[in-house]
Design a protein around this motif. Sequence first.
Motif, PDB file in Angstrom:
ATOM      1  N   LYS A  67       0.793  -1.395   0.001  1.00 13.46           N
ATOM      2  CA  LYS A  67       0.013  -0.116  -0.083  1.00 13.46           C
ATOM      3  C   LYS A  67       0.964   1.121  -0.022  1.00 13.46           C
ATOM      4  O   LYS A  67       2.019   1.170   0.453  1.00 13.46           O
ATOM      5  N   PRO A  68       0.416   2.391  -0.595  1.00 11.55           N
ATOM      6  CA  PRO A  68       1.217   3.632  -0.443  1.00 11.55           C
ATOM      7  C   PRO A  68       1.333   4.170   0.904  1.00 11.55           C
ATOM      8  O   PRO A  68       0.794   3.748   1.635  1.00 11.55           O
ATOM      9  N   TYR A  69       2.367   5.132   0.963  1.00  9.82           N
ATOM     10  CA  TYR A  69       2.557   5.659   2.313  1.00  9.82           C
ATOM     11  C   TYR A  69       1.293   6.288   2.773  1.00  9.82           C
ATOM     12  O   TYR A  69       0.519   7.042   1.952  1.00  9.82           O
ATOM     13  N   ASP A  70       0.935   6.118   4.095  1.00  9.21           N
ATOM     14  CA  ASP A  70      -0.145   6.912   4.823  1.00  9.21           C
ATOM     15  C   ASP A  70      -0.040   7.896   5.680  1.00  9.21           C
ATOM     16  O   ASP A  70       0.749   7.938   6.644  1.00  9.21           O
ATOM     17  N   ALA A  71      -0.205   8.982   4.895  1.00  6.54           N
ATOM     18  CA  ALA A  71       0.395  10.429   5.639  1.00  6.54           C
ATOM     19  C   ALA A  71      -0.315  10.624   7.029  1.00  6.54           C
ATOM     20  O   ALA A  71       0.225  11.135   7.916  1.00  6.54           O
ATOM     21  N   ALA A  72      -1.656  10.037   6.990  1.00  8.42           N
ATOM     22  CA  ALA A  72      -2.348  10.368   8.506  1.00  8.42           C
ATOM     23  C   ALA A  72      -1.480   9.671   9.523  1.00  8.42           C
ATOM     24  O   ALA A  72      -1.410  10.252  10.737  1.00  8.42           O
ATOM     25  N   THR A  73      -1.020   8.585   9.214  1.00 10.82           N
ATOM     26  CA  THR A  73      -0.320   7.836  10.303  1.00 10.82           C
ATOM     27  C   THR A  73       1.095   7.887  10.259  1.00 10.82           C
ATOM     28  O   THR A  73       1.905   7.386  11.032  1.00 10.82           O
ATOM     29  N   GLY A  74       1.554   8.313   9.070  1.00 11.81           N
ATOM     30  CA  GLY A  74       3.259   8.358   9.119  1.00 11.81           C
ATOM     31  C   GLY A  74       3.814   6.914   8.861  1.00 11.81           C
ATOM     32  O   GLY A  74       4.899   6.476   9.099  1.00 11.81           O
ATOM     33  N   THR A  75       2.966   6.104   8.179  1.00  4.89           N
ATOM     34  CA  THR A  75       3.395   4.649   7.987  1.00  4.89           C
ATOM     35  C   THR A  75       3.649   4.242   6.506  1.00  4.89           C
ATOM     36  O   THR A  75       2.954   4.533   5.643  1.00  4.89           O
ATOM     37  N   CYS A  76       4.431   3.285   6.438  1.00  6.15           N
ATOM     38  CA  CYS A  76       4.767   2.612   5.308  1.00  6.15           C
ATOM     39  C   CYS A  76       4.466   1.287   5.277  1.00  6.15           C
ATOM     40  O   CYS A  76       4.253   0.448   6.255  1.00  6.15           O
ATOM     41  N   ASP A  77       4.250   0.587   3.911  1.00  4.03           N
ATOM     42  CA  ASP A  77       3.694  -0.922   4.008  1.00  4.03           C
ATOM     43  C   ASP A  77       4.692  -1.758   3.236  1.00  4.03           C
ATOM     44  O   ASP A  77       5.129  -1.519   2.060  1.00  4.03           O
ATOM     45  N   PHE A  78       5.528  -2.341   3.897  1.00  6.36           N
ATOM     46  CA  PHE A  78       6.662  -3.302   3.372  1.00  6.36           C
ATOM     47  C   PHE A  78       6.178  -4.649   3.378  1.00  6.36           C
ATOM     48  O   PHE A  78       5.841  -5.246   4.497  1.00  6.36           O
ATOM     49  N   VAL A  79       6.134  -5.378   2.242  1.00  6.25           N
ATOM     50  CA  VAL A  79       5.381  -6.623   2.332  1.00  6.25           C
ATOM     51  C   VAL A  79       6.599  -7.591   1.827  1.00  6.25           C
ATOM     52  O   VAL A  79       7.337  -7.176   0.944  1.00  6.25           O
ATOM     53  N   ALA A  80       6.390  -9.035   2.087  1.00 10.37           N
ATOM     54  CA  ALA A  80       7.525  -9.817   1.558  1.00 10.37           C
ATOM     55  C   ALA A  80       7.161 -10.053   0.200  1.00 10.37           C
ATOM     56  O   ALA A  80       6.340 -10.071  -0.539  1.00 10.37           O
ATOM     57  N   ASP A  81       8.554 -10.371  -0.432  1.00 12.10           N
ATOM     58  CA  ASP A  81       8.750 -10.506  -1.735  1.00 12.10           C
ATOM     59  C   ASP A  81       8.424 -12.028  -2.071  1.00 12.10           C
ATOM     60  O   ASP A  81       9.345 -12.679  -1.618  1.00 12.10           O
ATOM     61  N   SER A  82       7.479 -12.381  -2.597  1.00 14.43           N
ATOM     62  CA  SER A  82       7.316 -14.037  -2.984  1.00 14.43           C
ATOM     63  C   SER A  82       7.674 -14.296  -4.354  1.00 14.43           C
ATOM     64  O   SER A  82       7.457 -15.427  -5.131  1.00 14.43           O
ATOM     65  N   SER A  83       8.524 -13.460  -5.037  1.00 12.62           N
ATOM     66  CA  SER A  83       8.933 -13.881  -6.395  1.00 12.62           C
ATOM     67  C   SER A  83       9.773 -14.991  -6.555  1.00 12.62           C
ATOM     68  O   SER A  83      10.002 -15.443  -7.523  1.00 12.62           O
ATOM     69  N   GLY A  84      10.438 -15.214  -5.457  1.00  8.07           N
ATOM     70  CA  GLY A  84      11.654 -16.188  -5.664  1.00  8.07           C
ATOM     71  C   GLY A  84      12.907 -15.745  -6.107  1.00  8.07           C
ATOM     72  O   GLY A  84      13.695 -16.526  -6.237  1.00  8.07           O
ATOM     73  N   ALA A  85      12.889 -14.305  -6.152  1.00 10.15           N
ATOM     74  CA  ALA A  85      14.173 -13.851  -6.605  1.00 10.15           C
ATOM     75  C   ALA A  85      15.414 -13.869  -5.484  1.00 10.15           C
ATOM     76  O   ALA A  85      14.993 -14.169  -4.371  1.00 10.15           O
ATOM     77  N   PRO A  86      16.463 -13.876  -6.124  1.00  9.19           N
ATOM     78  CA  PRO A  86      17.610 -14.023  -4.862  1.00  9.19           C
ATOM     79  C   PRO A  86      17.547 -12.984  -3.908  1.00  9.19           C
ATOM     80  O   PRO A  86      17.160 -11.606  -4.391  1.00  9.19           O
ATOM     81  N   ALA A  87      17.862 -12.984  -2.574  1.00  9.09           N
ATOM     82  CA  ALA A  87      17.642 -12.164  -1.530  1.00  9.09           C
ATOM     83  C   ALA A  87      18.608 -12.318  -0.679  1.00  9.09           C
ATOM     84  O   ALA A  87      19.126 -13.109  -0.225  1.00  9.09           O
ATOM     85  N   LYS A  88      18.870 -10.785  -0.035  1.00 12.20           N
ATOM     86  CA  LYS A  88      19.555 -10.883   1.181  1.00 12.20           C
ATOM     87  C   LYS A  88      18.886 -10.347   2.426  1.00 12.20           C
ATOM     88  O   LYS A  88      18.831  -9.367   2.167  1.00 12.20           O
ATOM     89  N   ASN A  89      18.185 -11.339   2.906  1.00 10.75           N
ATOM     90  CA  ASN A  89      17.145 -10.754   3.953  1.00 10.75           C
ATOM     91  C   ASN A  89      17.704 -10.281   5.356  1.00 10.75           C
ATOM     92  O   ASN A  89      18.331 -11.182   5.937  1.00 10.75           O
ATOM     93  N   VAL A  90      17.184  -9.306   5.655  1.00  3.51           N
ATOM     94  CA  VAL A  90      17.882  -8.536   6.894  1.00  3.51           C
ATOM     95  C   VAL A  90      16.735  -8.230   7.739  1.00  3.51           C
ATOM     96  O   VAL A  90      16.662  -7.546   8.543  1.00  3.51           O
ATOM     97  N   GLY A  91      15.469  -8.704   7.276  1.00  2.47           N
ATOM     98  CA  GLY A  91      14.251  -8.275   8.003  1.00  2.47           C
ATOM     99  C   GLY A  91      13.493  -7.103   7.268  1.00  2.47           C
ATOM    100  O   GLY A  91      13.850  -6.648   6.031  1.00  2.47           O
ATOM    101  N   LEU A  92      12.517  -6.879   7.743  1.00  5.33           N
ATOM    102  CA  LEU A  92      11.636  -5.387   7.328  1.00  5.33           C
ATOM    103  C   LEU A  92      11.672  -4.273   8.018  1.00  5.33           C
ATOM    104  O   LEU A  92      11.943  -4.511   9.400  1.00  5.33           O
TER     105      LEU A  92
END
Length: 269
Positions: A67-92
């Motif tokens: 989801k886009p940035y919510d200016a009212a709450t000042g929050t972002c939406d970071f979602v897990a990538d399920s594409s199977g692409a190579p990743a260096k996962n350090v959390g959200l």
Amino acid sequence: MEARAARQARTKKWAIIGTSAGVLVVVGAIFGAVALIGGGDAKTEAATATATPPPSSAPPSAGPQPKPYDAATGTCDFVADSSGAPAKNVGLPPAKADTSAKTMTLATNQGNIVVSLATDKAPCTVSSFAFLAAKKYFDGSKCHRMGPASFPMLQCGDPLAKGDGKNPTDGQGGPGYRFADENLNGAKYTRGVVAMANSGPNTNGSQFFIIFGDLQLPPNYTPFGTVTKGLKILDDVSKKGVLPGGMGDGSGAPKDPVEIKHVTISGKS
């Protein structure tokens, strides 16, 4: 040859049309054409230059869309990538946007590249970079793709890229999450602009590109900063050309490697 074929096949997945005066940029088709164009990563007459695919990253995820940035709450939406692409996962990253960041310094083997961040216009992008920088995510990563004179940009941010012109997965790596596009209204890709590479709408990860000329791209790539120091580094590196084994479009790993040693995000402008 196999590595080059794999990169070319991967590029053909993207049907992204770049438009702007003079060159038609189509990912998945390398050809000259006319253009009065407009964008990223025409009316027709023949053009002599080979078309160069816009900066792209891993295949789009089939999972939930951020989801886009919510200016009212000042929050972002970071979602897990399920594409199977190579990743260096350090959390959200935290959902709450970090609005304190003003400057990003890329300490490279070629010298420092300093970027003034557009935190007010791209808060989630900047928050993601602040999070990844704190995790030392970019440390030791190689900038894997430099465009020719007709497409002056350097693409970085794949933490797994080798930048040697041989690795078939260069340009696919990411942090294991995605977030929404930002700051696209009226976006211009001129010298000094730093923007996100992607594989379609709302597929931002960690790959980005630095422009050292002017690019005619559609407003599809989140601009999140402007270089204030260090552009000459890219000018000098580009003069030395690229390694063989690119996508057949004139772009490729720079012959003079650019390695990101460390990224620092500061609250000072």
